[in-house]
Scaffold this motif. Structure first.
Motif, PDB file in Angstrom:
ATOM      1  N   TYR A 264      -7.037 -14.173   6.093  1.00 20.13           N
ATOM      2  CA  TYR A 264      -7.058 -13.591   4.755  1.00 20.13           C
ATOM      3  C   TYR A 264      -6.172 -12.354   4.751  1.00 20.13           C
ATOM      4  CZ  TYR A 264     -11.003 -16.625   3.710  1.00 20.13           C
ATOM      5  OH  TYR A 264     -11.796 -17.717   3.512  1.00 20.13           O
ATOM      6  N   PHE A 265      -5.246 -12.325   3.799  1.00 21.98           N
ATOM      7  CA  PHE A 265      -4.341 -11.189   3.669  1.00 21.98           C
ATOM      8  C   PHE A 265      -4.863 -10.266   2.575  1.00 21.98           C
ATOM      9  CE2 PHE A 265      -1.885 -14.640   5.399  1.00 21.98           C
ATOM     10  CZ  PHE A 265      -1.211 -14.027   6.440  1.00 21.98           C
ATOM     11  N   ILE A 266      -4.885  -8.961   2.874  1.00 21.59           N
ATOM     12  CA  ILE A 266      -5.464  -7.978   1.958  1.00 21.59           C
ATOM     13  C   ILE A 266      -4.449  -6.860   1.735  1.00 21.59           C
ATOM     14  CG2 ILE A 266      -7.346  -6.341   1.564  1.00 21.59           C
ATOM     15  CD1 ILE A 266      -9.100  -8.037   3.367  1.00 21.59           C
ATOM     16  N   HIS A 267      -4.205  -6.544   0.449  1.00 20.32           N
ATOM     17  CA  HIS A 267      -3.328  -5.414   0.104  1.00 20.32           C
ATOM     18  C   HIS A 267      -4.073  -4.517  -0.861  1.00 20.32           C
ATOM     19  CE1 HIS A 267       0.397  -3.213  -0.710  1.00 20.32           C
ATOM     20  NE2 HIS A 267      -0.008  -3.168  -1.961  1.00 20.32           N
ATOM     21  N   TYR A 268      -4.012  -3.196  -0.625  1.00 21.28           N
ATOM     22  CA  TYR A 268      -4.663  -2.249  -1.521  1.00 21.28           C
ATOM     23  C   TYR A 268      -3.621  -1.283  -2.067  1.00 21.28           C
ATOM     24  CZ  TYR A 268      -5.051   0.008   3.106  1.00 21.28           C
ATOM     25  OH  TYR A 268      -4.800   0.494   4.360  1.00 21.28           O
ATOM     26  N   GLU A 269      -3.691  -1.067  -3.380  1.00 14.50           N
ATOM     27  CA  GLU A 269      -2.682  -0.292  -4.110  1.00 14.50           C
ATOM     28  C   GLU A 269      -3.399   0.682  -5.034  1.00 14.50           C
ATOM     29  OE1 GLU A 269       1.372   0.535  -5.041  1.00 14.50           O
ATOM     30  OE2 GLU A 269       0.592  -0.954  -3.634  1.00 14.50           O
TER      31      GLU A 269
END
Length: 748
Positions: A264-269
């Motif tokens: 699972y790829f997770i990006h937080y912005e």
């Protein structure tokens, strides 16, 4: 070496067979090593691609959410400013004034409450003893609350609030928006619909969940993910904790976690308000399956030697074909429309021209105000518009054509056609004027540029540039539908080519000359400084800036020219300081092309140090358009410039679309009001607009200057508005260095 005697064929083959057997193990080992290296390389390459994709999609979602919130905050700010100006006598008159504007900004209702939490709503509800009313009265600026239950409906809402003074009473204005409206923005489909997005605060509490999995308030994302994915590995938990710390420290990032053989790829912005974060999550089972297949084949190879080596060869051949197909799709096919992309157009367009000598056209089109459609309907809906437009174009254009989506809403077509081109273009406009998508009917307007190809041996990019020029000619002119490249544009193109061919030599030969237009204090009419402008003296003639500056911005030569002008100005300031012991403040335009890398300012600092210039004497003018360019982290750039000690001006203010919330965070010193606000015949019609800008400037604590002032009437108009400085032909046109020296000796 002695020549060997010939032997029977079967024996020769047997010897060769035994020879190969001896090398099977080394070959297998080599294959195993290369297989391991290849697996690692492909994994890293693929993961990096997915990282980039999820980061880009998350950034787009965050940008759209930021724009929506920013515009809603700006609207609340405008409402309260109007109330404070004394325009309204009753609360009901406030509601009546803005009732028709609520839908445009996606607000459900307005509410006015006193400090006891009592008040009324714009749709007739009575509110009594509203809980936690102090939360809203303790805010100095427009405040956006976290989602909470509505007191008049069953919906979850977010509240924009701003306090104001009305009839000797402290009140607060609420503008409520259904939380579901923000959820629609977060519903971007990630990775074939398997991914989704959470909106959280910096404590990790989930505010909005696009997956639809969280049905209660105050659920912590970190605990939720640990439970959802049954994370027990200390490594995976450490990654979540690192994300938690980064969010506390207002950082962004991308990482992956592993659960049940799935990555699972997770990006937080980070959002621009309330320390909220957009967290995007997407699985990538396909990658894991491919990597497992590679590993399995490698292990089987070790056990079955020759047979598996052959099997591997067959599999690799098949796999390479499949990968080639996928890579081809990624490299050449637009995922939204299934048409080719820009690279596809360039390569296949060249081959197309080789097979057609006459009656070939190249067409470029885009959708007018497509950005507004994105803001209104969302990216997913607008992607459907692009897909429908692609289908209509391919159906209308002649059989022999190549049609591609070049970027955003820009399409290009290359086609053979021996009929009336005007008739074909009219049909395109007729058949693409209306769309019916997901139950919504809408009309769009296209801008089309066309070029009839005279020589098929020319570079496809140069041919496309001519179609672009024709499209630019028609852009925004709704009384015309298209523009066919003609001699006027041909002449313009030749002029641009001539300029580009001579610009480097012009810089070496110092053909670019700095002129100065004085700036005057409004109160005393004394000189305060000047703006440095550039003129190009070529073969006894002066090329006006509008002929070469836009072209230099397009081909990036403006970056060299900016540095050249900056150094010339520093030389002049140093001369004036030594000669007259006087150092006026000089404004210098800085193109946004520099801002891709904020380290550019170090070069400016080095030049100032070289000539011993106090950097406060340099006012760097940034155009308003640069502040809203999504490709530029403008706040980071401006903060770096400010840290280095330069003064900062926002040029052409009022002509762009800067948001109030963004301007409040910018470390600017001067707002430069564009000349269009004093150009009008009826200056009184502009008074309210400039008054609003002056209120904004006073609130931000910055100076103001009006440019383009040419008449006494305009001077008096600006003075009455209490603007700080004036620039324009009334006081002086742009003048050369020596004339400017005479000017400041008389007016300093």
């Amino acid at each position: 070496m002695k020549k060997q005697k010939s032997t029977p064929l079967i024996k020769h083959n047997t010897k060769r067979y035994h020879f190969n057997i001896q090398w099977i193990l080394p070959i297998f080992v080599v294959l195993l090593i290369f297989s391991y290296w290849g697996i690692s390389f492909i994994k890293n390459l693929t993961y990096q691609n997915v990282y980039n994709n999820i980061s880009e999609l998350s950034e787009q979602t965050t940008t759209q959410l930021n724009l929506s919130i920013s515009e809603q905050m700006k609207f609340v700010e405008i409402m309260v400013d109007s109330i404070n100006s004394g325009y309204f006598k009753t609360v009901d008159s406030i509601f009546e004034r803005y009732e028709h504007d609520l839908e445009d900004y996606h607000f459900t209702r307005l509410v006015v409450l006193d400090k006891q939490g009592n008040g009324t709503t714009s749709d007739g509800h009575i509110v009594e003893n509203y809980a936690n009313i102090e939360e809203f009265f303790n805010q100095d600026t427009v405040y956006l609350s976290e989602n909470r239950p509505s007191t008049v409906s069953n919906n979850q809402v977010n509240i924009y609030s701003k306090t104001f003074r009305f009839q000797n009473q402290d009140l607060v204005l609420f503008a409520t928006v259904n939380t579901e409206d923000y959820k629609e923005i977060l519903l971007r489909r990630l990775f074939h619909g398997e991914g989704g997005t959470y909106l959280i605060n910096n404590s990790g509490a989930i505010l909005i969940d696009s997956f639809g999995e969280v049905n209660q308030n105050n659920v912590n994302l970190y605990d939720f993910l640990k439970t959802k994915y049954d994370l027990t590995s200390s490594n995976e938990i450490d990654k979540l904790n690192e994300m938690f710390q980064n969010i506390i420290n207002r950082k962004v990032g991308t990482f992956d976690i592993h659960f049940n053989k799935t990555t699972y790829f997770i990006h937080y912005e980070k959002l621009n308000v309330n320390n909220w974060y957009v967290v995007s999550i997407a699985p990538d089972d396909t990658i894991a399956e491919e990597l497992t297949t590679f590993i399995t084949i490698s292990l089987i190879t070790c056990l079955f030697i020759t047979f598996i080596v052959i099997t591997i060869c067959v599999y690799i051949d098949f796999s390479n074909q499949e990968k080639s197909r996928k890579l081809y799709h990624i490299a050449y096919i637009d995922p939204v429309t299934s048409l080719g992309n820009q690279l596809y157009f360039q390569e296949n367009g060249t081959r197309f021209l080789q097979n057609h000598d006459t009656n070939c056209y190249i067409l470029s089109l885009d959708i007018n105000k497509f950005k507004a459609l994105n803001n209104i309907y969302g990216y997913e809906f607008c992607n459907k518009i692009l897909n429908s437009l692609a289908q209509k174009l391919t159906a209308i254009l002649p059989p022999k054509h190549i049609t591609c989506r070049i970027s955003n809403d820009v399409f290009a077509s290359l086609f053979y056609y021996d009929g009336s081109i005007e008739t074909l273009l009219d049909r395109i406009f007729q058949d693409t004027s209306s769309f019916h998508i997901d139950g919504t009917s809408l009309h769009i307007n296209l801008s089309i540029g066309v070029y009839k190809i005279k020589s098929t041996k020319k570079d496809i990019n140069k041919l496309l540039a001519k179609a672009y020029m024709a499209r630019a000619k028609i852009k925004g002119l709704y009384h015309n539908n298209y523009y066919i490249f003609d001699e006027i544009l041909e002449k313009q193109l030749m002029e641009e080519q001539e300029i580009e061919s001579s610009m480097e030599d012009a810089l070496k030969n110092e053909e670019f000359v700095v002129v100065y237009q004085p700036k005057t204090l409004t109160s005393s009419e004394k000189l305060i400084g000047a703006e440095a402008l550039v003129r190009w003296h070529k073969n006894g003639t002066v090329i006006p800036p509008n002929k070469f500056i836009p072209l230099f911005e397009k081909n990036k030569f403006i970056m060299k020219l900016d540095l050249y002008i900056f150094e010339k100005v520093c030389q002049d300031i140093a001369t004036w300081k030594e000669k007259y012991n006087y150092s006026p403040i000089i404004s210098i335009n800085v193109s946004k092309e520099h801002f891709v890398n904020e380290n550019f300012i170090d070069t400016y600092v080095d030049i100032c140090n070289k000539y011993h210039i106090d950097r406060k004497l340099i006012d760097l003018e940034i155009t308003e358009s640069a502040t809203i360019d999504e490709k530029i982290d403008i706040l980071k750039v401006l903060n770096v410039i400010k840290e280095k000690g330069f003064t900062i001006s926002i040029d052409d203010f009022g002509t762009g679309y800067s948001s109030l919330s963004m301007l409040q965070n910018m470390p600017i010193d001067i707002i430069k009001i564009d000349k269009v606000f004093v150009d009008k015949a009826d200056l009184n019609s502009q008074k309210n607009i400039i008054n609003y800008i002056m209120i904004l400037a006073n609130r931000l604590g910055v100076k103001t200057i009006v440019e383009g002032v040419e008449t006494k009437e305009q001077v008096d108009f600006v003075k009455n508005l209490k603007c700080d400085m004036i620039q324009g032909y009334y006081y002086s046109k742009p003048i050369d260095k020596s004339e400017f020296e005479d000017y400041f000796n008389k007016n300093k």
